[in-house]
Design a protein around this motif. Sequence first.
Motif, PDB file in Angstrom:
ATOM      1  N   ASN A 165     104.937  22.654  54.035  1.00 40.59           N
ATOM      2  CA  ASN A 165     105.252  22.671  52.604  1.00 40.59           C
ATOM      3  C   ASN A 165     105.675  24.034  52.059  1.00 40.59           C
ATOM      4  O   ASN A 165     105.797  24.197  50.847  1.00 40.59           O
ATOM      5  N   VAL A 166     105.897  25.021  52.933  1.00 42.74           N
ATOM      6  CA  VAL A 166     106.377  26.316  52.459  1.00 42.74           C
ATOM      7  C   VAL A 166     107.898  26.240  52.309  1.00 42.74           C
ATOM      8  O   VAL A 166     108.614  25.972  53.276  1.00 42.74           O
ATOM      9  N   VAL A 167     108.365  26.463  51.091  1.00 40.91           N
ATOM     10  CA  VAL A 167     109.793  26.368  50.782  1.00 40.91           C
ATOM     11  C   VAL A 167     110.364  27.780  50.665  1.00 40.91           C
ATOM     12  O   VAL A 167     109.978  28.528  49.773  1.00 40.91           O
ATOM     13  N   PRO A 168     111.272  28.195  51.552  1.00 40.11           N
ATOM     14  CA  PRO A 168     111.783  29.575  51.528  1.00 40.11           C
ATOM     15  C   PRO A 168     112.549  29.889  50.253  1.00 40.11           C
ATOM     16  O   PRO A 168     113.204  29.014  49.677  1.00 40.11           O
ATOM     17  N   LEU A 169     112.450  31.131  49.836  1.00 36.20           N
ATOM     18  CA  LEU A 169     113.242  31.604  48.696  1.00 36.20           C
ATOM     19  C   LEU A 169     114.668  31.928  49.120  1.00 36.20           C
ATOM     20  O   LEU A 169     115.594  31.901  48.314  1.00 36.20           O
ATOM     21  N   LEU A 170     114.827  32.290  50.414  1.00 41.19           N
ATOM     22  CA  LEU A 170     116.128  32.674  50.952  1.00 41.19           C
ATOM     23  C   LEU A 170     116.386  31.928  52.255  1.00 41.19           C
ATOM     24  O   LEU A 170     115.448  31.596  52.983  1.00 41.19           O
ATOM     25  N   GLU A 171     117.649  31.674  52.530  1.00 40.96           N
ATOM     26  CA  GLU A 171     118.056  31.174  53.829  1.00 40.96           C
ATOM     27  C   GLU A 171     118.948  32.214  54.487  1.00 40.96           C
ATOM     28  O   GLU A 171     119.640  32.965  53.803  1.00 40.96           O
ATOM     29  N   GLY A 172     118.920  32.236  55.812  1.00 39.48           N
ATOM     30  CA  GLY A 172     119.774  33.200  56.503  1.00 39.48           C
ATOM     31  C   GLY A 172     119.317  33.430  57.920  1.00 39.48           C
ATOM     32  O   GLY A 172     118.606  32.616  58.510  1.00 39.48           O
ATOM     33  N   GLY A 173     119.708  34.588  58.460  1.00 40.15           N
ATOM     34  CA  GLY A 173     119.373  34.905  59.837  1.00 40.15           C
ATOM     35  C   GLY A 173     117.898  35.160  60.029  1.00 40.15           C
ATOM     36  O   GLY A 173     117.263  35.851  59.236  1.00 40.15           O
ATOM     37  N   THR A 174     117.361  34.584  61.104  1.00 38.76           N
ATOM     38  CA  THR A 174     115.948  34.784  61.435  1.00 38.76           C
ATOM     39  C   THR A 174     115.755  35.212  62.887  1.00 38.76           C
ATOM     40  O   THR A 174     114.650  35.568  63.282  1.00 38.76           O
ATOM     41  N   GLY A 175     116.846  35.125  63.680  1.00 44.67           N
ATOM     42  CA  GLY A 175     116.716  35.428  65.098  1.00 44.67           C
ATOM     43  C   GLY A 175     116.203  34.251  65.897  1.00 44.67           C
ATOM     44  O   GLY A 175     116.041  34.345  67.111  1.00 44.67           O
ATOM     45  N   LEU A 227     107.164  32.860  46.174  1.00 44.02           N
ATOM     46  CA  LEU A 227     107.259  32.009  47.355  1.00 44.02           C
ATOM     47  C   LEU A 227     106.168  30.945  47.348  1.00 44.02           C
ATOM     48  O   LEU A 227     106.438  29.744  47.553  1.00 44.02           O
ATOM     49  N   ALA A 228     104.932  31.356  47.106  1.00 49.55           N
ATOM     50  CA  ALA A 228     103.807  30.429  47.165  1.00 49.55           C
ATOM     51  C   ALA A 228     103.852  29.411  46.028  1.00 49.55           C
ATOM     52  O   ALA A 228     103.702  28.205  46.249  1.00 49.55           O
ATOM     53  N   ILE A 229     104.060  29.883  44.810  1.00 48.38           N
ATOM     54  CA  ILE A 229     104.041  28.981  43.655  1.00 48.38           C
ATOM     55  C   ILE A 229     105.183  27.973  43.728  1.00 48.38           C
ATOM     56  O   ILE A 229     104.993  26.765  43.513  1.00 48.38           O
ATOM     57  N   LYS A 230     106.376  28.448  44.053  1.00 48.40           N
ATOM     58  CA  LYS A 230     107.532  27.544  44.101  1.00 48.40           C
ATOM     59  C   LYS A 230     107.464  26.589  45.286  1.00 48.40           C
ATOM     60  O   LYS A 230     108.076  25.518  45.259  1.00 48.40           O
ATOM     61  N   SER A 231     106.720  26.959  46.317  1.00 52.11           N
ATOM     62  CA  SER A 231     106.528  26.046  47.439  1.00 52.11           C
ATOM     63  C   SER A 231     105.645  24.865  47.055  1.00 52.11           C
ATOM     64  O   SER A 231     105.882  23.728  47.469  1.00 52.11           O
TER      65      SER A 231
END
Length: 376
Positions: free
Chosen positions: A217-227, A77-81
């Motif tokens: 600048n944090v790019v999520p690894l996954l998208e979906g439900g978060t509430g 997560l951190a490196i790819k962001s």
Amino acid sequence: MIYFDNSATTYPKPVSVRYSVENALKRYSFNSGRGGYRESLKTSEKLFSVREKIGMMFNCRAENVVFTKNCTEALNLAIKSYAKRGGHIIISSLEHNSVARVVHKLYENIGIEYTVVPFSFDVKRTLNRFEKAVRGNTNLAVFTAASNVFGVTLPIKEIGQICKEKGIRFVVDAAQAAGVIPIDMKGCNIDSLCAPGHKALMGPLGTGFAAFKSDKNVVPLLEGGTGSSSLSLKQPSFLPDSAEAGTLNNIGIIGLGAGLDYLKRKGINNIYNHEMKLLCYLYEKLSSFKDVKLYTPKPEAERYVPVMSFNYGDYSSEDTALKLSKMGICLRAGYHCSPLAHKHFNTLDKGTVRISLSAFNSLKDCNSFINSVKKL
């Protein structure tokens, strides 16, 4: 059983952690942030309390703590962001594959460049090598706080200062350091600290986190439900929601919270001093055996974590560990997912046998191990 494989995962866990997990199954098996009823709200509050504990331990904002299933996910997560197409990343020669493979994949996929900086026991030399590796397009440095094979630490505070001066993002792999030595994210100028919950933080397996200085600048690894922001097809832009799609591991996270409480009660420095005393004792005993090969100088406080590698005679590392396993000693042999470290220490021919200690090891354990080595 003598368990010396705590770098992989700590065992046993504190009784309070086991109790906390059992209690969480009864009281907090509700989807946090997904309901307005009392149980869901209490679960959300309980999870946030763990973020706060992490924030207090590592000096970061609780809201910027993202829970993951392990340190590997946190590092991805951190490196790819922070990686940028056309950018340059600097890593050390001691990195675990959780860093090295991620960076190499970015090299293959988007053409980033990367440099591996050789570790030196001379801190000034390590820092000088790092500074010389910096280029005009260097935008990210990823360093382990401590080697998972040889126990040596890297000067992350000094590296962080150089990164700050040169405008470079700094990610720290704290897999072997979190819960072992104090880490101050602000004091070390760390943009993201990544750690497992199941090692020295004493939590259950399947837990980890990435703590960020900023939610930008944090790019999520996954998208979906978060509430949250449920009417939008776009992932929320704020932490921790943006990077925590799907149901969280409530039980494991709450167990991690109990592990953090245990460390606070016992004192990280007290545990570290205990572990290092045992490690130095083992080093002295093993160094007296003519068939034992050690790869570092005698461990010193602040320069090492309680991890050490060795080999015995002409045995392969796997054979040595297998023979000791039959005598009730649990060790890890081979390459420990860290080929860069083995290349640096010239152990690619057969890897090493690794000893890694925890708060629950004793002098009696060490003597049992030494007596077993005598029988090889």
